[in-house]
Design an enzyme around this catalytic site. Sequence first.
Site, PDB file in Angstrom:
ATOM      1  N   GLU A 169       3.360   3.300  -3.487  1.00 40.19           N
ATOM      2  CA  GLU A 169       3.234   3.960  -2.200  1.00 40.19           C
ATOM      3  C   GLU A 169       2.965   2.932  -1.115  1.00 40.19           C
ATOM      4  O   GLU A 169       2.334   1.898  -1.368  1.00 40.19           O
ATOM      5  CB  GLU A 169       2.068   4.953  -2.240  1.00 40.19           C
ATOM      6  N   CYS A 175       0.572  -0.616   5.407  1.00 37.64           N
ATOM      7  CA  CYS A 175      -0.276  -0.898   4.246  1.00 37.64           C
ATOM      8  C   CYS A 175       0.623  -0.891   3.015  1.00 37.64           C
ATOM      9  O   CYS A 175       1.271   0.116   2.732  1.00 37.64           O
ATOM     10  CB  CYS A 175      -1.338   0.200   4.176  1.00 37.64           C
ATOM     11  N   CYS A 195      -3.480  -0.621 -10.704  1.00 38.97           N
ATOM     12  CA  CYS A 195      -4.387  -1.742 -10.454  1.00 38.97           C
ATOM     13  C   CYS A 195      -5.285  -1.902 -11.668  1.00 38.97           C
ATOM     14  O   CYS A 195      -5.678  -0.921 -12.294  1.00 38.97           O
ATOM     15  CB  CYS A 195      -5.241  -1.460  -9.212  1.00 38.97           C
ATOM     16  N   CYS A 228     -12.158  -0.221  -9.932  1.00 37.99           N
ATOM     17  CA  CYS A 228     -13.282   0.200  -9.083  1.00 37.99           C
ATOM     18  C   CYS A 228     -13.417   1.724  -9.196  1.00 37.99           C
ATOM     19  O   CYS A 228     -12.438   2.448  -8.990  1.00 37.99           O
ATOM     20  CB  CYS A 228     -13.031  -0.214  -7.626  1.00 37.99           C
TER      21      CYS A 228
END
Length: 392
Positions: A122, A135, A142, A146
Site C-alpha cells: 500500500e 508515504c 514487516c 512492533c
Amino acid sequence: MVPMSTQLPAPTSQRPAAGSLTFSAPRRGKPPAHLADLDMAGRRDWLTTLGDQAFRADQVSRHYFERLVTDPARMTDLPAANRKDLVATLLPPLLTPVRTLATDDGATVKQVHRLHDGAMVESVLMRYPGRVTMCISSQAGCGMNCPFCATGQAGLTRNLSTAEIVEQVVAAARYLRHGDLAGGSEGSGDTQDALRVSNVVFMGMGEALANYKAAVGAIHRLVDPPPLGLGMSARGVTMSTVGLVPAIDRLAGEGIPVTLALSLHAPDDELRDELVPINTRWKVDEALDAARRYFDTTGRRVSIEYALIRDINDHAWRADLLGEKLNARGLGWVHVNPIPLNPTPGSKWTASRPGVEQQFVERLRAHGIPTTVRDTRGSEIDGACGQLAATV
Ligand code: SAH
C-alpha cells in the site's frame, strides 16, 4: 478483530510471536527486472546485452522518469519495429492496482497494489496546500513486530525490489499529473508544484533499512536528476527506521542528505524493549547516538517519532527523560513528532487523552525541543501510520 482470510490467495505470513524479529525475508520468485532497478551505467549495459544500442537507455529513461510514460506507442523516438518488445523488457508492469480509496475530500488517497507474486503493498498520497507527500512501502509486511502497528503484526512477506519501491511514486506522480487528486488547491501557488510529489516518506509498510540495498537504490532513483531519476530534492525524502544502528551509519555515509526519522516511542529501555522489539539489540542510547551521528554527517535535523499511547508511554516523566536525553546530545539537532496512536485491529491500545498529549508536548518544549504533533491522515481508510496491512 483481525480480518481473517480476507487476503487474496497470496502466500500469507504467520503472525509473529511477541518480541520476535525477522531480518531475512522469505525467498520468493524474484520480481521482473526493471529499468528503475539500475543506475544509468547498468541500464546501458543491459541494452548492450540485449543487442541494442546503449543510448536507448537514455531515451527510455526519459520517457519513464520525465514523461512518466510506459506506452510504447508514445515513444516515437524508438524504432517502430522493436519498440513494443523493448519496452516490455525494460518496463514490465510491477504493480497492479487493486483498489484506490480516498478521504478528506480526495486529498488523501490510499492505493493498494498487487505485486507479480500476489504479495500486496500500500502507499498513501497526501495533498497539502503547495505540497504533496507520498508515504511508500519498502517491504510487503514487516519483520520488526512492533505490537501497536498493523503491518508489524502481519509479519514479513518479502522485500520489495528497487523498482517496486520507485513504481509507487511514479504511479502516484502519474495520478497527480492527470489531475485526479483534489484538495489543497486554494492558495497553493504554482499548479505545477502542487501537482508534483514533493515529499516521499518511507513510512508505509516495512523497515526500509532492513532492505538496505533496494531502499538506497530507490532513494537514488527519486533524487537523481532526470533522466537518471525523478530529480526530487533529497531533503524532501525521509527515511524512517526502528533504529537499525549499523544501517543508520551506513546511510549517513551514502552522501545523500535525506532526512532521518527515528521511531523511538519510549525514552527508557524497559518500555521500548516491549514497544519496539529491535530495542533488545540496540538500546535507546545507542539509537540516539546514531541519530546524532547522522546529523553530524549530513547536517539534516533528525525527527524523533513518538506514537502517544494512552497510559503506556505518555507520562510527563517520560517527556522529561526524552528531553534530557536529547539535550545531552546537543542543541538544535533534533525535533520530536508526537503522533496520536492510530487504532489497529486486535490492539487494546488507544491514543492519549488530548490534555495528556498537550502536556507531553509542553514538557518537551520546556526543555527547548521543537515539537510538533503529526497531522495524521487517512485513518478512515486504514491509511494512517501503522494501519497498512493490505487486506482486501
Ligand atoms: N519501519 C519504519 C516505518 C514504519 S511506519 C519505522 O518503524 O520507522 C512509520 C511510523 O509510524 C513509525 O514511526 C511507526 O512507529 C509509526 N506507527 C506505527 N504504528 C502506528 C500506529 N498504530 N499509530 C501511530 N503511529 C504508528
